[in-house]
Design a protein around this motif. Structure first.
Motif, PDB file in Angstrom:
ATOM      1  N   ALA A 135      48.155  91.661 -36.682  1.00 45.55           N
ATOM      2  CA  ALA A 135      49.257  90.892 -37.279  1.00 45.55           C
ATOM      3  C   ALA A 135      48.986  90.629 -38.766  1.00 45.55           C
ATOM      4  O   ALA A 135      49.872  90.819 -39.610  1.00 45.55           O
ATOM      5  N   ASP A 136      47.769  90.206 -39.077  1.00 39.39           N
ATOM      6  CA  ASP A 136      47.421  89.927 -40.475  1.00 39.39           C
ATOM      7  C   ASP A 136      47.470  91.182 -41.335  1.00 39.39           C
ATOM      8  O   ASP A 136      47.925  91.147 -42.490  1.00 39.39           O
ATOM      9  N   VAL A 137      47.016  92.308 -40.794  1.00 41.61           N
ATOM     10  CA  VAL A 137      47.039  93.573 -41.531  1.00 41.61           C
ATOM     11  C   VAL A 137      48.478  94.000 -41.814  1.00 41.61           C
ATOM     12  O   VAL A 137      48.799  94.441 -42.927  1.00 41.61           O
ATOM     13  N   ASN A 164      51.732 109.595 -40.533  1.00 41.55           N
ATOM     14  CA  ASN A 164      50.575 110.002 -41.349  1.00 41.55           C
ATOM     15  C   ASN A 164      50.091 108.843 -42.218  1.00 41.55           C
ATOM     16  O   ASN A 164      48.882 108.603 -42.327  1.00 41.55           O
ATOM     17  N   MET A 165      51.019 108.121 -42.802  1.00 40.97           N
ATOM     18  CA  MET A 165      50.629 106.980 -43.642  1.00 40.97           C
ATOM     19  C   MET A 165      50.015 105.874 -42.788  1.00 40.97           C
ATOM     20  O   MET A 165      49.047 105.238 -43.199  1.00 40.97           O
ATOM     21  N   GLY A 166      50.578 105.648 -41.605  1.00 43.16           N
ATOM     22  CA  GLY A 166      50.033 104.641 -40.701  1.00 43.16           C
ATOM     23  C   GLY A 166      48.611 104.958 -40.292  1.00 43.16           C
ATOM     24  O   GLY A 166      47.748 104.072 -40.251  1.00 43.16           O
ATOM     25  N   ASN A 167      48.346 106.219 -39.990  1.00 39.97           N
ATOM     26  CA  ASN A 167      46.982 106.622 -39.626  1.00 39.97           C
ATOM     27  C   ASN A 167      46.007 106.356 -40.771  1.00 39.97           C
ATOM     28  O   ASN A 167      44.905 105.846 -40.555  1.00 39.97           O
ATOM     29  N   GLN A 168      46.408 106.680 -42.000  1.00 41.69           N
ATOM     30  CA  GLN A 168      45.527 106.460 -43.140  1.00 41.69           C
ATOM     31  C   GLN A 168      45.306 104.977 -43.398  1.00 41.69           C
ATOM     32  O   GLN A 168      44.187 104.536 -43.638  1.00 41.69           O
ATOM     33  N   MET A 169      46.377 104.193 -43.339  1.00 44.59           N
ATOM     34  CA  MET A 169      46.241 102.745 -43.562  1.00 44.59           C
ATOM     35  C   MET A 169      45.377 102.106 -42.484  1.00 44.59           C
ATOM     36  O   MET A 169      44.559 101.225 -42.782  1.00 44.59           O
ATOM     37  N   ASP A 170      45.539 102.548 -41.262  1.00 43.44           N
ATOM     38  CA  ASP A 170      44.732 102.033 -40.155  1.00 43.44           C
ATOM     39  C   ASP A 170      43.251 102.284 -40.429  1.00 43.44           C
ATOM     40  O   ASP A 170      42.420 101.379 -40.308  1.00 43.44           O
ATOM     41  N   LEU A 171      42.928 103.500 -40.820  1.00 46.67           N
ATOM     42  CA  LEU A 171      41.537 103.832 -41.150  1.00 46.67           C
ATOM     43  C   LEU A 171      41.030 103.015 -42.334  1.00 46.67           C
ATOM     44  O   LEU A 171      39.897 102.529 -42.317  1.00 46.67           O
ATOM     45  N   ASP A 172      41.862 102.866 -43.355  1.00 43.09           N
ATOM     46  CA  ASP A 172      41.463 102.113 -44.551  1.00 43.09           C
ATOM     47  C   ASP A 172      41.134 100.666 -44.211  1.00 43.09           C
ATOM     48  O   ASP A 172      40.112 100.129 -44.658  1.00 43.09           O
ATOM     49  N   TYR A 173      41.978 100.018 -43.426  1.00 44.24           N
ATOM     50  CA  TYR A 173      41.735  98.614 -43.070  1.00 44.24           C
ATOM     51  C   TYR A 173      40.497  98.478 -42.186  1.00 44.24           C
ATOM     52  O   TYR A 173      39.683  97.573 -42.389  1.00 44.24           O
ATOM     53  N   LYS A 174      40.357  99.359 -41.200  1.00 42.65           N
ATOM     54  CA  LYS A 174      39.187  99.282 -40.320  1.00 42.65           C
ATOM     55  C   LYS A 174      37.897  99.485 -41.107  1.00 42.65           C
ATOM     56  O   LYS A 174      36.909  98.781 -40.897  1.00 42.65           O
ATOM     57  N   GLU A 175      37.914 100.439 -42.021  1.00 40.95           N
ATOM     58  CA  GLU A 175      36.727 100.694 -42.841  1.00 40.95           C
ATOM     59  C   GLU A 175      36.420  99.485 -43.722  1.00 40.95           C
ATOM     60  O   GLU A 175      35.275  99.046 -43.827  1.00 40.95           O
ATOM     61  N   ALA A 176      37.439  98.937 -44.363  1.00 44.06           N
ATOM     62  CA  ALA A 176      37.236  97.789 -45.248  1.00 44.06           C
ATOM     63  C   ALA A 176      36.736  96.566 -44.478  1.00 44.06           C
ATOM     64  O   ALA A 176      35.928  95.788 -44.996  1.00 44.06           O
ATOM     65  N   LEU A 177      37.189  96.415 -43.232  1.00 42.86           N
ATOM     66  CA  LEU A 177      36.763  95.289 -42.403  1.00 42.86           C
ATOM     67  C   LEU A 177      35.458  95.572 -41.653  1.00 42.86           C
ATOM     68  O   LEU A 177      34.868  94.662 -41.069  1.00 42.86           O
ATOM     69  N   GLY A 178      35.040  96.832 -41.640  1.00 47.60           N
ATOM     70  CA  GLY A 178      33.808  97.202 -40.947  1.00 47.60           C
ATOM     71  C   GLY A 178      33.929  97.123 -39.437  1.00 47.60           C
ATOM     72  O   GLY A 178      32.978  96.746 -38.751  1.00 47.60           O
TER      73      GLY A 178
END
Length: 182
Positions: A80-82, A56-70
């Protein structure tokens, strides 16, 4: 300010030298929860429960990074960087040992759970699941192998994120992750 009476004076409670603050409290809480799970249901099942939280945390973090990176997907290099960045943000000290189209190898000198992880290998499922979810959601597949962990008494961690199902990943122990179709 709250005080407490002693034999000879009143002492402000806020001035007492008690090792209690939010970060330490939460790390202790997770350590105790994982320990109770390991004792009651066993290490394998405890790791399973923690895996669900990590997913669940991985799914949220994945969405957060993708959104922040556009972006809708991360490249291998971005994955790797994320992974390094998210651990840095929670006081881990992960770094990239190597990366290629088949795998990302990470080292780590400091666990976000600090000394509270020692003797609690089920807590490492947080790393496995967060890494596996983020990698698989952008790259289609991941198998995470925890070759060395601070929790098991190693000096640091060595985590291999296999990015392709091949002979090497098949031979490695670890948890597999697949891209969600939702």
């Amino acid at each position: 300010m709250a005080t407490v009476d002693t034999d000879s004076r009143r002492i402000p409670l806020a001035q007492l030298d008690i090792p209690l603050e939010r970060d330490l409290f939460l790390r202790n809480l997770i350590r105790e929860l994982s320990g109770v799970l390991e004792d009651v249901v066993g290490l394998r099942e405890a790791a399973g429960f923690i895996s669900i939280v990590g997913q669940n945390m991985g799914n949220q973090m994945d969405l957060d990074y993708k959104e922040a990176l556009g972006v809708s997907r991360l490249t291998r290099s971005q994955v790797a960087d994320v992974l390094v960045d998210l651990k840095r943000r929670i006081k881990g000290d992960f770094y990239i040992v190597e990366q290629n189209d088949d795998r990302i190898v990470l080292g780590n000198r400091a666990c976000p759970f600090a000394e509270k992880v020692v003797g609690r290998p089920s807590m490492c499922m947080m790393t496995s699941n967060v890494f596996g979810i983020i990698a698989s959601q952008s790259l289609g597949y991941a198998k995470v192998t925890l070759e060395e962990t601070i929790a098991r008494g190693d000096q640091g961690c060595r985590v291999v994120v296999h990015l392709k199902s091949n002979a090497e990943s098949e031979a490695a122990s670890g948890q597999e992750y697949f891209e969600s179709l939702t």
